[in-house]
Write a protein that holds these residues in place. Structure first.
Motif, PDB file in Angstrom:
ATOM      1  N   ALA A  91     -10.001  -3.227  -8.758  1.00 26.95           N
ATOM      2  CA  ALA A  91      -8.679  -2.732  -8.372  1.00 26.95           C
ATOM      3  C   ALA A  91      -8.497  -2.961  -6.878  1.00 26.95           C
ATOM      4  O   ALA A  91      -9.450  -2.851  -6.091  1.00 26.95           O
ATOM      5  CB  ALA A  91      -8.549  -1.254  -8.705  1.00 26.95           C
ATOM      6  N   THR A  92      -7.264  -3.290  -6.467  1.00 26.24           N
ATOM      7  CA  THR A  92      -7.022  -3.572  -5.056  1.00 26.24           C
ATOM      8  C   THR A  92      -6.935  -2.309  -4.221  1.00 26.24           C
ATOM      9  O   THR A  92      -6.865  -2.373  -2.997  1.00 26.24           O
ATOM     10  CB  THR A  92      -5.721  -4.379  -4.883  1.00 26.24           C
ATOM     11  N   GLY A  93      -6.936  -1.159  -4.852  1.00 19.70           N
ATOM     12  CA  GLY A  93      -6.921   0.115  -4.139  1.00 19.70           C
ATOM     13  C   GLY A  93      -6.938   1.242  -5.134  1.00 19.70           C
ATOM     14  O   GLY A  93      -6.728   1.044  -6.325  1.00 19.70           O
TER      15      GLY A  93
ATOM     16  N   SER B 298      -4.324   1.679  -7.875  1.00 20.35           N
ATOM     17  CA  SER B 298      -3.525   0.469  -7.763  1.00 20.35           C
ATOM     18  C   SER B 298      -3.119  -0.044  -9.139  1.00 20.35           C
ATOM     19  O   SER B 298      -3.824   0.158 -10.124  1.00 20.35           O
ATOM     20  CB  SER B 298      -4.310  -0.611  -7.029  1.00 20.35           C
ATOM     21  N   PHE B 299      -1.970  -0.745  -9.171  1.00 22.61           N
ATOM     22  CA  PHE B 299      -1.514  -1.377 -10.397  1.00 22.61           C
ATOM     23  C   PHE B 299      -2.032  -2.795 -10.495  1.00 22.61           C
ATOM     24  O   PHE B 299      -1.727  -3.499 -11.444  1.00 22.61           O
ATOM     25  CB  PHE B 299       0.021  -1.395 -10.450  1.00 22.61           C
ATOM     26  N   ARG B 300      -2.790  -3.249  -9.527  1.00 23.83           N
ATOM     27  CA  ARG B 300      -3.202  -4.643  -9.445  1.00 23.83           C
ATOM     28  C   ARG B 300      -4.714  -4.750  -9.377  1.00 23.83           C
ATOM     29  O   ARG B 300      -5.380  -3.981  -8.684  1.00 23.83           O
ATOM     30  CB  ARG B 300      -2.572  -5.292  -8.217  1.00 23.83           C
ATOM     31  N   ALA B 301      -5.266  -5.715 -10.128  1.00 26.04           N
ATOM     32  CA  ALA B 301      -6.698  -6.032 -10.062  1.00 26.04           C
ATOM     33  C   ALA B 301      -6.825  -7.492  -9.648  1.00 26.04           C
ATOM     34  O   ALA B 301      -5.979  -8.323  -9.979  1.00 26.04           O
ATOM     35  CB  ALA B 301      -7.367  -5.790 -11.411  1.00 26.04           C
TER      36      ALA B 301
ATOM     37  N   ASP C 109      -1.491  -7.889 -12.901  1.00 27.77           N
ATOM     38  CA  ASP C 109      -0.628  -6.756 -12.579  1.00 27.77           C
ATOM     39  C   ASP C 109      -0.221  -6.032 -13.854  1.00 27.77           C
ATOM     40  O   ASP C 109       0.124  -6.666 -14.856  1.00 27.77           O
ATOM     41  CB  ASP C 109       0.643  -7.227 -11.866  1.00 27.77           C
ATOM     42  N   LEU C 110      -0.245  -4.713 -13.796  1.00 29.19           N
ATOM     43  CA  LEU C 110       0.174  -3.862 -14.907  1.00 29.19           C
ATOM     44  C   LEU C 110       1.482  -3.201 -14.507  1.00 29.19           C
ATOM     45  O   LEU C 110       1.549  -2.516 -13.484  1.00 29.19           O
ATOM     46  CB  LEU C 110      -0.897  -2.810 -15.196  1.00 29.19           C
ATOM     47  N   VAL C 111       2.544  -3.435 -15.274  1.00 27.48           N
ATOM     48  CA  VAL C 111       3.861  -2.932 -14.890  1.00 27.48           C
ATOM     49  C   VAL C 111       4.499  -2.158 -16.027  1.00 27.48           C
ATOM     50  O   VAL C 111       4.137  -2.313 -17.192  1.00 27.48           O
ATOM     51  CB  VAL C 111       4.795  -4.094 -14.462  1.00 27.48           C
TER      52      VAL C 111
ATOM     53  N   GLU D 144      -8.562   7.542 -17.614  1.00 28.48           N
ATOM     54  CA  GLU D 144      -8.788   8.410 -16.465  1.00 28.48           C
ATOM     55  C   GLU D 144      -8.984   7.628 -15.172  1.00 28.48           C
ATOM     56  O   GLU D 144      -8.466   7.980 -14.129  1.00 28.48           O
ATOM     57  CB  GLU D 144     -10.011   9.305 -16.722  1.00 28.48           C
ATOM     58  N   ASN D 145      -9.731   6.517 -15.233  1.00 32.26           N
ATOM     59  CA  ASN D 145     -10.048   5.764 -14.020  1.00 32.26           C
ATOM     60  C   ASN D 145      -9.347   4.417 -13.946  1.00 32.26           C
ATOM     61  O   ASN D 145      -9.730   3.556 -13.163  1.00 32.26           O
ATOM     62  CB  ASN D 145     -11.562   5.552 -13.940  1.00 32.26           C
ATOM     63  N   ASP D 146      -8.317   4.227 -14.759  1.00 22.98           N
ATOM     64  CA  ASP D 146      -7.694   2.912 -14.854  1.00 22.98           C
ATOM     65  C   ASP D 146      -6.699   2.676 -13.741  1.00 22.98           C
ATOM     66  O   ASP D 146      -6.279   3.597 -13.030  1.00 22.98           O
ATOM     67  CB  ASP D 146      -6.979   2.782 -16.199  1.00 22.98           C
ATOM     68  N   SER D 147      -6.285   1.400 -13.608  1.00 20.01           N
ATOM     69  CA  SER D 147      -5.185   1.058 -12.727  1.00 20.01           C
ATOM     70  C   SER D 147      -3.930   1.782 -13.207  1.00 20.01           C
ATOM     71  O   SER D 147      -3.737   1.997 -14.398  1.00 20.01           O
ATOM     72  CB  SER D 147      -4.935  -0.447 -12.748  1.00 20.01           C
ATOM     73  N   ARG D 148      -3.077   2.169 -12.264  1.00 20.33           N
ATOM     74  CA  ARG D 148      -1.798   2.775 -12.608  1.00 20.33           C
ATOM     75  C   ARG D 148      -0.721   1.698 -12.594  1.00 20.33           C
ATOM     76  O   ARG D 148      -0.675   0.888 -11.674  1.00 20.33           O
ATOM     77  CB  ARG D 148      -1.447   3.884 -11.604  1.00 20.33           C
ATOM     78  N   PRO D 149       0.147   1.671 -13.599  1.00 20.42           N
ATOM     79  CA  PRO D 149       1.175   0.629 -13.621  1.00 20.42           C
ATOM     80  C   PRO D 149       2.203   0.820 -12.517  1.00 20.42           C
ATOM     81  O   PRO D 149       2.531   1.945 -12.147  1.00 20.42           O
ATOM     82  CB  PRO D 149       1.816   0.801 -15.005  1.00 20.42           C
ATOM     83  N   SER D 150       2.691  -0.284 -11.978  1.00 17.47           N
ATOM     84  CA  SER D 150       3.794  -0.215 -11.029  1.00 17.47           C
ATOM     85  C   SER D 150       5.095  -0.099 -11.810  1.00 17.47           C
ATOM     86  O   SER D 150       5.164  -0.456 -12.984  1.00 17.47           O
ATOM     87  CB  SER D 150       3.817  -1.465 -10.151  1.00 17.47           C
ATOM     88  N   TRP D 151       6.125   0.403 -11.140  1.00 20.13           N
ATOM     89  CA  TRP D 151       7.430   0.535 -11.781  1.00 20.13           C
ATOM     90  C   TRP D 151       8.314  -0.628 -11.355  1.00 20.13           C
ATOM     91  O   TRP D 151       8.424  -0.940 -10.169  1.00 20.13           O
ATOM     92  CB  TRP D 151       8.088   1.851 -11.394  1.00 20.13           C
ATOM     93  N   LEU D 152       8.962  -1.269 -12.321  1.00 21.61           N
ATOM     94  CA  LEU D 152       9.896  -2.341 -12.034  1.00 21.61           C
ATOM     95  C   LEU D 152      11.245  -2.017 -12.665  1.00 21.61           C
ATOM     96  O   LEU D 152      11.296  -1.579 -13.821  1.00 21.61           O
ATOM     97  CB  LEU D 152       9.394  -3.682 -12.573  1.00 21.61           C
TER      98      LEU D 152
END
Length: 339
Positions: A196-198, A201-204, A213-215, A233-241
């Motif tokens: 994950a980039t942070g 983050s929504f991006r790996a 990217d997860l959106v 629990e520990n996954d990337s969070r999706p970004s909102w588009l």
């Protein structure tokens, strides 16, 4: 036109490979029905037929040894052997045809993307929870149409996965690693270097600089950002588009694409008309980079040209317009949509 027709030989090999791969997928599903195994368990001097039914060692009893239970046991053993033999035979055929696909240059999709699609399909997430949007979706459209888009339209170093947040990922049905880290864990099963980039983050990104990217659709109202359906629990969070709902509301478009290594993979993406509408809308957004706006417009035009030429069952008329809000109905070219 922004695409070229496959030759007759390319088309033949493409069809053979895809059909064989579909047969292989079905063989894998059949073999999975024989997961676990039967064995005889001795209790107080009597043999009982027992089947292992899950990874935790759970069992189900079928009764004392008898002609009936022996028949169940023998049929299971024979059926499992047949299923594994068919799976192995079709897998070998897929690899043979994959070599031919490379030879006639129809190996198109980045191998990493194809491997990820196969893994998502194995976990039952592709199409049910996640689908491919953005540039990589065009590989699915060209594959079904039997054409190849100009390579400049397809160059990308990322893949966007759209999560339908109305559906919950049934991670409990998966293995423990995926239950804990969700899609990021699946990425790491394809390439261990994904990180994950942070935090949150929504991006790996992997060591080669390829992004996933997860959106998801921006909530309405935007302040309503509570996520009761977290991936893990520990996954990337999706970004909102914004306006991703146009893609979610469209019919899903299923295809089989061919990776650069020649190996096929299933793909699920939005209706190509919805793809074009969304790309056309993006191209008009003033806060989007100029170079991306130009490419968005080119991709929208290319996909509309493809629909007009190759997908007569997908009309570009007033009925199709109703799939989209008024502000989204402007498409490049004379498509039949309101301009």
């Amino acid at each position: 036109m922004n695409f070229s027709e496959l030759s007759s030989n390319q088309r033949r090999i493409s069809i053979d490979l895809k059909q064989t791969y579909e047969g292989y997928r079905e063989a894998v599903r059949t073999a999975q029905q024989y997961a676990g195994g039967f064995h005889w368990k001795s209790v107080n001097g009597q043999d009982y037929l027992v089947k292992v039914i899950n990874r935790r060692g759970g069992t189900k009893g079928f009764g004392r040894r008898s002609p009936e239970t022996e028949a169940i046991y023998e049929e299971f053993i024979a059926g499992k052997a047949r299923a594994k033999e068919r799976e192995a035979s079709l897998e070998a055929s897929v690899h043979e045809l994959a070599g031919m696909a490379r030879g006639v240059l129809i190996n198109r999709v980045p191998s990493l993307v194809a491997a990820l699609l196969r893994k998502l399909d194995n976990y039952g997430l592709l199409g049910k929870n996640l689908m491919v949007i953005g540039t990589n979706a065009m590989y699915g459209y060209e594959s079904v149409a039997g054409v190849m888009f100009d390579s400049g339209l397809l160059a990308t170093t990322d893949v966007d996965l759209l999560w339908d947040s109305q559906t919950r990922l049934k991670l409990a049905l998966l293995d423990n690693e995926v239950m804990d880290a969700g899609v990021l864990a699946i990425l790491r099963k394809v390439d261990r270097s994904f990180e994950a980039t942070g935090r949150g983050s929504f991006r790996a990104i992997n060591k080669e600089g390829f992004y996933v990217d997860l959106v998801k659709q921006t909530p309405n109202p935007p302040r309503k950002r509570g996520e009761k359906n977290l991936l893990a629990e520990n996954d990337s969070r999706p970004s909102w588009l914004p306006n991703i709902k146009w893609l979610l509301a469209s019919e899903k478009f299923a295809s089989v694409v061919i990776g650069q290594d020649g190996l096929p993979a299933p793909m699920v993406s939005p209706d190509p008309r919805a793809f074009a509408v969304y790309k056309r809308w993006l191209s008009d957004q003033p806060d989007r980079e100029a170079i991306k706006r130009s490419r968005d417009r080119q991709q929208a035009q290319a996909v509309i040209d493809l629909v007009q030429t190759k997908f007569p069952h997908m009309p570009l008329d007033a009925n199709a317009e109703r799939m989209f809000p008024r502000e989204a109905r402007s498409l490049p070219g004379n498509t039949g949509f309101a301009l």
